[in-house]
Design a protein around this motif. Structure first.
Motif, PDB file in Angstrom:
ATOM      1  N   HIS A  25      12.021 -20.101 -13.602  1.00  0.00           N
ATOM      2  CA  HIS A  25      12.808 -19.214 -13.354  1.00  0.00           C
ATOM      3  C   HIS A  25      12.923 -18.268 -14.814  1.00  0.00           C
ATOM      4  N   LEU A  26      12.587 -16.846 -14.678  1.00  0.00           N
ATOM      5  CA  LEU A  26      12.390 -16.410 -15.758  1.00  0.00           C
ATOM      6  C   LEU A  26      13.580 -15.514 -16.165  1.00  0.00           C
ATOM      7  N   GLN A  27      13.639 -15.139 -17.659  1.00  0.00           N
ATOM      8  CA  GLN A  27      15.065 -14.332 -17.990  1.00  0.00           C
ATOM      9  C   GLN A  27      15.064 -13.021 -17.540  1.00  0.00           C
ATOM     10  N   ASP A  28      14.237 -12.333 -17.573  1.00  0.00           N
ATOM     11  CA  ASP A  28      14.351 -10.660 -17.269  1.00  0.00           C
ATOM     12  C   ASP A  28      13.473 -10.108 -16.637  1.00  0.00           C
ATOM     13  N   LYS A  29      13.634  -8.996 -16.589  1.00  0.00           N
ATOM     14  CA  LYS A  29      12.218  -8.079 -15.925  1.00  0.00           C
ATOM     15  C   LYS A  29      12.202  -6.922 -16.875  1.00  0.00           C
ATOM     16  N   PRO A  30      11.361  -6.939 -18.015  1.00  0.00           N
ATOM     17  CA  PRO A  30      11.440  -5.780 -18.910  1.00  0.00           C
ATOM     18  C   PRO A  30      11.023  -4.433 -18.596  1.00  0.00           C
ATOM     19  N   ASN A  31      10.442  -4.400 -17.742  1.00  0.00           N
ATOM     20  CA  ASN A  31       9.922  -2.803 -17.021  1.00  0.00           C
ATOM     21  C   ASN A  31      10.652  -2.504 -15.783  1.00  0.00           C
ATOM     22  N   SER A  32      12.066  -3.076 -15.725  1.00  0.00           N
ATOM     23  CA  SER A  32      12.985  -2.725 -14.421  1.00  0.00           C
ATOM     24  C   SER A  32      13.403  -1.277 -14.327  1.00  0.00           C
ATOM     25  N   ASP A  33      13.571  -0.913 -15.589  1.00  0.00           N
ATOM     26  CA  ASP A  33      14.057   0.782 -15.518  1.00  0.00           C
ATOM     27  C   ASP A  33      13.006   1.533 -14.989  1.00  0.00           C
ATOM     28  N   THR A  34      11.771   1.473 -15.292  1.00  0.00           N
ATOM     29  CA  THR A  34      10.569   2.157 -14.691  1.00  0.00           C
ATOM     30  C   THR A  34      10.541   2.169 -13.262  1.00  0.00           C
ATOM     31  N   TYR A  35      10.727   0.679 -12.826  1.00  0.00           N
ATOM     32  CA  TYR A  35      10.609   0.577 -11.348  1.00  0.00           C
ATOM     33  C   TYR A  35      11.809   1.211 -10.571  1.00  0.00           C
ATOM     34  N   LEU A  36      12.796   0.899 -11.127  1.00  0.00           N
ATOM     35  CA  LEU A  36      14.083   1.300 -10.408  1.00  0.00           C
ATOM     36  C   LEU A  36      14.372   2.865 -10.558  1.00  0.00           C
ATOM     37  N   ALA A  37      13.541   3.430 -11.363  1.00  0.00           N
ATOM     38  CA  ALA A  37      13.440   4.975 -11.551  1.00  0.00           C
ATOM     39  C   ALA A  37      12.642   5.478 -10.221  1.00  0.00           C
ATOM     40  N   THR A  38      11.845   4.826  -9.979  1.00  0.00           N
ATOM     41  CA  THR A  38      10.606   5.131  -9.084  1.00  0.00           C
ATOM     42  C   THR A  38      10.571   4.097  -7.715  1.00  0.00           C
ATOM     43  N   PRO A  39      11.475   3.864  -7.056  1.00  0.00           N
ATOM     44  CA  PRO A  39      11.775   2.893  -5.797  1.00  0.00           C
ATOM     45  C   PRO A  39      10.587   2.851  -4.911  1.00  0.00           C
ATOM     46  N   LEU A  40       9.647   3.996  -4.749  1.00  0.00           N
ATOM     47  CA  LEU A  40       8.527   3.839  -3.761  1.00  0.00           C
ATOM     48  C   LEU A  40       7.681   3.203  -4.448  1.00  0.00           C
ATOM     49  N   THR A  41       7.412   2.614  -5.740  1.00  0.00           N
ATOM     50  CA  THR A  41       6.661   1.757  -6.365  1.00  0.00           C
ATOM     51  C   THR A  41       6.713   0.527  -5.686  1.00  0.00           C
ATOM     52  N   MET A  42       8.064  -0.030  -5.339  1.00  0.00           N
ATOM     53  CA  MET A  42       8.420  -1.375  -4.902  1.00  0.00           C
ATOM     54  C   MET A  42       8.531  -1.351  -3.459  1.00  0.00           C
ATOM     55  N   LEU A  43       9.060  -0.487  -2.695  1.00  0.00           N
ATOM     56  CA  LEU A  43       9.411  -0.624  -1.349  1.00  0.00           C
ATOM     57  C   LEU A  43       8.926   0.847  -0.489  1.00  0.00           C
ATOM     58  N   SER A  44       8.460   0.532   0.689  1.00  0.00           N
ATOM     59  CA  SER A  44       8.175   1.791   1.485  1.00  0.00           C
ATOM     60  C   SER A  44       9.139   2.662   1.602  1.00  0.00           C
ATOM     61  N   GLN A  45       8.943   3.775   2.213  1.00  0.00           N
ATOM     62  CA  GLN A  45       9.819   4.654   2.596  1.00  0.00           C
ATOM     63  C   GLN A  45      10.767   4.354   3.715  1.00  0.00           C
ATOM     64  N   ARG A  46      10.044   3.490   4.539  1.00  0.00           N
ATOM     65  CA  ARG A  46      10.948   2.945   5.912  1.00  0.00           C
ATOM     66  C   ARG A  46      11.971   2.029   5.258  1.00  0.00           C
ATOM     67  N   ALA A  47      11.566   1.313   4.280  1.00  0.00           N
ATOM     68  CA  ALA A  47      12.448   0.107   3.657  1.00  0.00           C
ATOM     69  C   ALA A  47      13.530   0.969   3.063  1.00  0.00           C
ATOM     70  N   LEU A  48      13.238   1.895   2.236  1.00  0.00           N
ATOM     71  CA  LEU A  48      14.201   2.750   1.598  1.00  0.00           C
ATOM     72  C   LEU A  48      15.300   3.344   2.669  1.00  0.00           C
ATOM     73  N   GLU A  49      14.820   3.842   3.787  1.00  0.00           N
ATOM     74  CA  GLU A  49      15.446   4.284   4.696  1.00  0.00           C
ATOM     75  C   GLU A  49      16.581   3.476   5.503  1.00  0.00           C
ATOM     76  N   ARG A  50      15.902   2.303   5.499  1.00  0.00           N
ATOM     77  CA  ARG A  50      16.828   1.093   6.073  1.00  0.00           C
ATOM     78  C   ARG A  50      18.212   0.881   5.471  1.00  0.00           C
ATOM     79  N   ARG A  51      17.608   0.939   3.794  1.00  0.00           N
ATOM     80  CA  ARG A  51      18.772   0.735   2.906  1.00  0.00           C
ATOM     81  C   ARG A  51      19.719   1.471   2.939  1.00  0.00           C
ATOM     82  N   ALA A  52      19.040   2.983   3.084  1.00  0.00           N
ATOM     83  CA  ALA A  52      20.180   4.085   2.917  1.00  0.00           C
ATOM     84  C   ALA A  52      20.974   4.207   4.169  1.00  0.00           C
TER      85      ALA A  52
END
Length: 541
Positions: A25-52
């Motif tokens: 188990h790892l302590q952290d995710k150092p580049n999390s801010d970049t990913y969270l600012a660009t969610p389409l780099t992690m999840l498809s549009q369909r996944a984001l719409e299901r969340r929304a």
């Protein structure tokens, strides 16, 4: 092969001498801010719409593992990396106990080492392992009117035919089947509709790290048939118009902790693709190395790696439908993981008369929650034979689970703005033992017609109570306001006092209505949302 519904010869695969399985188990995710600012780099549009739709935010669990951390673990002395999970921020490794423990000494980003053999952990909930024998039934075995043929009993028991007749056959819903293999799905007549209509969107074999998913054990083919099989008049599954991803996480030849990690990888992939429903007819309690066996105390939804992953999957807004297990007649009578997770919709089995199947695994969970959630036909239920392509009877919660998964998808298609938690609760509340659940029946056999009508009734009441118009009297423009969460496109009709329709607008893209063309006077306005409507007296200045 082993632990199938049929009896197979099996062998014990001994681990390499001195080799242990563990999760780093790892302590952290150092580049999390970049990913969270660009969610389409992690999840498809369909996944984001299901969340929304469910007001679920993207969070740290969606961020991938740090590539630098992963590379350093992979290159560490004596370490073999087998899998990884972004949800749990963990890497599944194999190595000697000393080499694995050394990772925490040399890498400051390592938070914790969790050995599959919990007796090796410095802190563990329980070092006591279950001593039950291996469970050989691992595989927790427009209006439309169909001639269901052999599947009639399993479909009509749940009133899935009612949903089909209402036009809800799974169209637009995305289902992932995580199983042991899907041989001949690319050839059999029963799946020709899936192929011709491009309903198989892809898949992956996580066991062999291969894009060929039309391989492996036939269990997955049988499971898929109960959802998607289609031979008119002969065999029809419960969601024949749904679309699918097919994932292999189960290594039939070996029973190892890696399978739990591969399942989590598959569930993460499903989430990122925007899947609505995951069916899993698998369950884990024992392994080739008995030191890794789970105890009943572990069946609390929070202990096993797979159940922790499943709980995160449920929190992403997916419906996770899982077979309860086939251990009801054995000394180990309980469900396996991840069927113990609170967010998993666990399905036991009954026969055609709705009597409990003797093999259907028991609850409650170790922390005394009701499991299974519900029941479906799983004794002498029909599946498609992977060799002949014809229907044959089989047994197992392996099949009651996909029967249920398909109907769940159809129900959610009818009410797409329900949250996954609301879907689970509406289905449970429709079941015949909802007011008197027990350890093997759970809440009983659901009635999807009743569930549908209950939600419809609630929707109508909400629509009547929350829908208003303003201003009234109106000069040129009025606005419709509604708090109905299931409003999917309003329509209006305006009548004069002689009963003649003077205006009609359907599927409004805006709730602001232009009426400047109407003469001054009194009108009757009908605001319509599906089967719900509310009537107003509209005064035009």
């Amino acid at each position: 092969m082993k632990k199938l519904l049929l009896v197979f010869a099996f062998f014990i695969s001994l681990p390499f001498f001195g080799q242990e399985d563990a999760w780093v188990h790892l302590q952290d995710k150092p580049n999390s801010d970049t990913y969270l600012a660009t969610p389409l780099t992690m999840l498809s549009q369909r996944a984001l719409e299901r969340r929304a739709r469910q007001n679920i935010s993207v969070d740290m669990k969606d961020v991938p593992l740090d590539a630098g951390y992963y590379a350093q673990i992979k290159n560490a002395n004596g370490i073999t990396v087998l899998a990884k999970s972004k949800w749990l921020n963990a890497i599944h490794v194999q190595g000697t106990q000393a080499d694995i423990n050394n990772l925490q000494s040399i890498f400051s980003f390592v938070a914790q080492i969790e050995f599959a053999d919990t007796t090796l952990n410095t802190t563990n909930k329980s070092a006591q392992r279950s001593s039950h024998s291996k469970n050989k039934n691992k595989f927790a075995a427009m209006k439309t009117s169909y001639n269901y043929g052999t599947t009639s009993a399993q479909v009509t028991m749940l009133n899935a035919d009612f949903l089909h007749q209402e036009g809800y056959t799974g169209a637009g819903m995305l289902i992932a089947v995580i199983d042991a293999g899907f041989p001949n799905v690319d050839e059999l007549l029963a799946f020709q509709k899936l192929r011709d209509d491009d309903q198989i969107l892809g898949g992956y074999d996580f066991v062999n790290r291969s894009t060929n998913f039309y391989t492996g054990n036939n269990h997955g083919t049988n499971v898929l048939s109960d959802i998607a099989g289609y031979i008119e008049g002969v065999f029809i599954g419960t969601a024949p118009d749904a679309s699918f991803y097919l994932f292999i996480s189960e290594d039939v030849a070996n029973e190892v902790p890696l399978e739990e990690s591969l399942w989590v990888e598959a569930a993460e992939r499903a989430d990122s693709l925007g899947v609505d429903v995951i069916n899993t007819s698998l369950g884990y309690t024992t392994f080739d190395n008995a030191n890794y066996n789970h105890s009943y105390a572990d069946m609390d939804g929070e202990t096993t790696f797979i159940s922790r992953g499943a709980e995160i999957g449920a929190s992403r807004g997916m419906m996770l439908v899982n077979a309860a297990g086939n251990s009801g007649s054995s000394s180990w009578k309980y469900m396996g993981a991840p069927a113990d997770a609170a967010g998993v919709f666990t399905v036991g089995a009954v026969d055609a008369q709705e009597d409990i199947a003797s093999f259907s695994s028991f609850g409650p969970t170790a922390d005394n929650r009701i499991k299974p959630d519900v029941l479906a036909h799983g004794e002498n239920v029909f599946v498609i034979d992977h060799l002949t392509g014809v229907p044959k009877p089989s047994n197992g919660t392996s099949f009651s689970s996909p029967v249920m998964s398909g109907v769940v998808a159809c129900f959610w298609q009818a009410f797409p703005n329900l949250t996954s938690a609301e879907v689970r609760q509406r289905i449970r509340a429709s079941a015949d033992r909802y007011n008197n659940p027990d350890e093997q029946y759970g809440y009983g056999v659901p009635d999807f017609k009743s569930a549908y009508e209950t939600v419809l009734s609630i929707d109508k009441e909400n629509f009547m109570n929350t829908t208003t118009i303003f201003p009234n009297p109106v000069n040129n423009v009025f606005t419709i306001k509604t708090n109905d969460n299931n409003s999917t496109g309003l329509s209006i009709k305006i009548y004069n006092l002689f009963g003649s329709k003077v205006s009609e607008k359907v599927n409004l893209k805006s709730n602001t209505i232009e009426v400047s063309g109407l003469n001054a006077g009194i009108y009757i306005l009908k605001v319509i949302n599906g089967a719900s409507q509310k009537t107003f007296k509209l005064v035009k200045n």
